[in-house]
Motif scaffolding. Sequence first.
Motif, short mmCIF file in Angstrom:
data_model
loop_
_atom_site.label_atom_id
_atom_site.label_comp_id
_atom_site.label_asym_id
_atom_site.label_seq_id
_atom_site.Cartn_x
_atom_site.Cartn_y
_atom_site.Cartn_z
N UNK A 78 15.71 49.58 8.01
CA UNK A 78 14.82 50.89 7.76
C UNK A 78 13.34 50.85 8.34
N UNK A 79 13.45 49.91 8.42
CA UNK A 79 11.89 49.53 9.38
C UNK A 79 11.65 50.10 10.96
N UNK A 80 13.44 49.03 11.38
CA UNK A 80 14.21 49.23 12.83
C UNK A 80 14.89 50.26 13.07
N UNK A 81 16.27 50.69 12.26
CA UNK A 81 16.89 51.50 12.53
C UNK A 81 16.62 52.92 12.35
N UNK A 82 15.95 52.33 11.09
CA UNK A 82 15.22 54.07 10.66
C UNK A 82 14.03 54.52 11.54
N UNK A 83 13.20 53.79 11.91
CA UNK A 83 11.90 54.79 12.48
C UNK A 83 12.86 54.96 13.97
N UNK A 84 13.51 53.80 14.72
CA UNK A 84 13.84 54.74 16.12
C UNK A 84 14.69 55.60 15.83
N UNK A 85 15.48 55.41 15.02
CA UNK A 85 16.15 57.47 14.74
C UNK A 85 15.27 58.46 14.41
N UNK A 86 14.38 58.19 13.42
CA UNK A 86 13.43 59.55 13.19
C UNK A 86 12.49 59.52 14.62
N UNK A 87 11.87 58.17 15.30
CA UNK A 87 11.39 58.93 16.20
C UNK A 87 12.62 60.11 17.37
N UNK A 88 13.91 59.27 17.50
CA UNK A 88 14.53 59.83 18.78
C UNK A 88 14.83 61.71 17.88
N UNK A 89 14.50 61.45 16.66
CA UNK A 89 14.27 63.36 15.94
C UNK A 89 13.70 63.93 16.19
N UNK A 90 12.29 63.00 16.39
CA UNK A 90 11.30 63.49 16.12
C UNK A 90 10.86 64.02 18.12
N UNK A 91 11.16 63.34 18.95
CA UNK A 91 11.66 63.49 20.24
C UNK A 91 12.42 65.18 20.87
N UNK A 92 13.19 64.83 20.54
CA UNK A 92 14.05 65.76 19.91
C UNK A 92 13.78 67.52 19.61
N UNK A 93 13.32 67.26 18.35
CA UNK A 93 12.16 68.14 18.13
C UNK A 93 11.34 69.20 18.05
N UNK A 94 10.30 67.72 19.32
CA UNK A 94 9.24 68.07 19.64
C UNK A 94 8.20 68.31 18.41
N UNK A 95 8.22 67.32 17.47
CA UNK A 95 7.63 67.17 16.15
C UNK A 95 6.92 66.38 16.23
N UNK A 96 5.74 66.43 15.62
CA UNK A 96 4.70 65.73 15.24
C UNK A 96 5.76 63.83 13.73
N UNK A 97 5.22 63.03 14.23
CA UNK A 97 6.12 62.44 13.52
C UNK A 97 4.41 61.01 12.90
N UNK A 98 4.43 61.17 11.87
CA UNK A 98 3.65 60.02 10.75
C UNK A 98 4.13 58.64 9.78
#
Length: 328
Positions: free
Chosen positions: A93-113
């Motif tokens: 969840x720290x590696x794959x999960x974070x990678x997936x959510x960073x990719x989603x943030x990039x796709x949506x042009x969203x700020x991620x915390x």
Amino acid sequence: MKRILITGAAGFLGSHLCDRFIEEGHQVIAMDNLITGDLKNIEHLFQLEQFEFYHHDVTKFVHVPGPLDYILHFASPASPIDYLKIPIQTLKVGALGTHNLLGLAKEKQARILIASTSEVYGDPLVHPQSEDYYGNVNTISPRGVYDEAKRFQESITMAYHRFHGLDTRIARIFNTYGPRMRLNDGRVIPAFMGQALRGENLTVFGDGKQTRSFCYVDDQIEGIYRLLFSDYNLPVNIGNPGEISILEFAEEVIKLTGTDQKIVFKPLPQDDPLQRRPDISKAREILDWKPTVDREEGMKMTYEYFKSLSREELEKREHRDFSKRNTY
């Protein structure tokens, strides 16, 4: 109205974040695989039009239809009992999960915390711990699965920020407590509270001279909220600098609960930090934030919450069945 995705939303901090953003008038999409979270923490929100729930594991591909303005990634086992039982899922969840959510943030042009932790400092050689301290972590110890998952999480987040220009925030969260913590999850406060309410002796590991700094959940959520809406990309400590030894804290719990239990000592777990206190100078300067709830007040509110639990909840232990989970 902003549209916000919160992962780990059925957990302790995640559920309080859902409440805060709903109160602020935003639309919240909650995501949790319920491996350690509990729907009871967010069931009061299901009736609201501006709230949605996705039962999903973020280590698998994450898709959310429609626009997103913000993502808060809080999915991760956080208690020692959990991450020692499911070490590989914790790393994933720290590696794959974070990678997936960073990719989603990039796709949506969203700020991620990203929710990081004081555990990135390991058993610190510098006290108190400021954000420019790199830490003292044993990568191959049992605790390393959590520590290194969070350290990698910070690294990949900054890589996305620098390489893709992603708008990122990193909260280094120190020990936090309050309503919705699980009893007997291996963390100090729920362990002591559960033992006191059941009439058991309080267990202190080592000689009890190791220190912790406890932040009430309302203060923690306020700090995270301010960080999300700040313009600062590097990690920020969010915690309460009020430091106390575990032995002194056990005595405070006995006094608060009005019980007459004894304190018993057990061996200190491997690589358990001996000192933990945040330097919050950066949070004060950048976020104009500091804790406002003192430990006496916060502990009274937390004790009232635990007292309100049913006898069945008080008596049960944390024997979660992870055997059917994808933990490999």
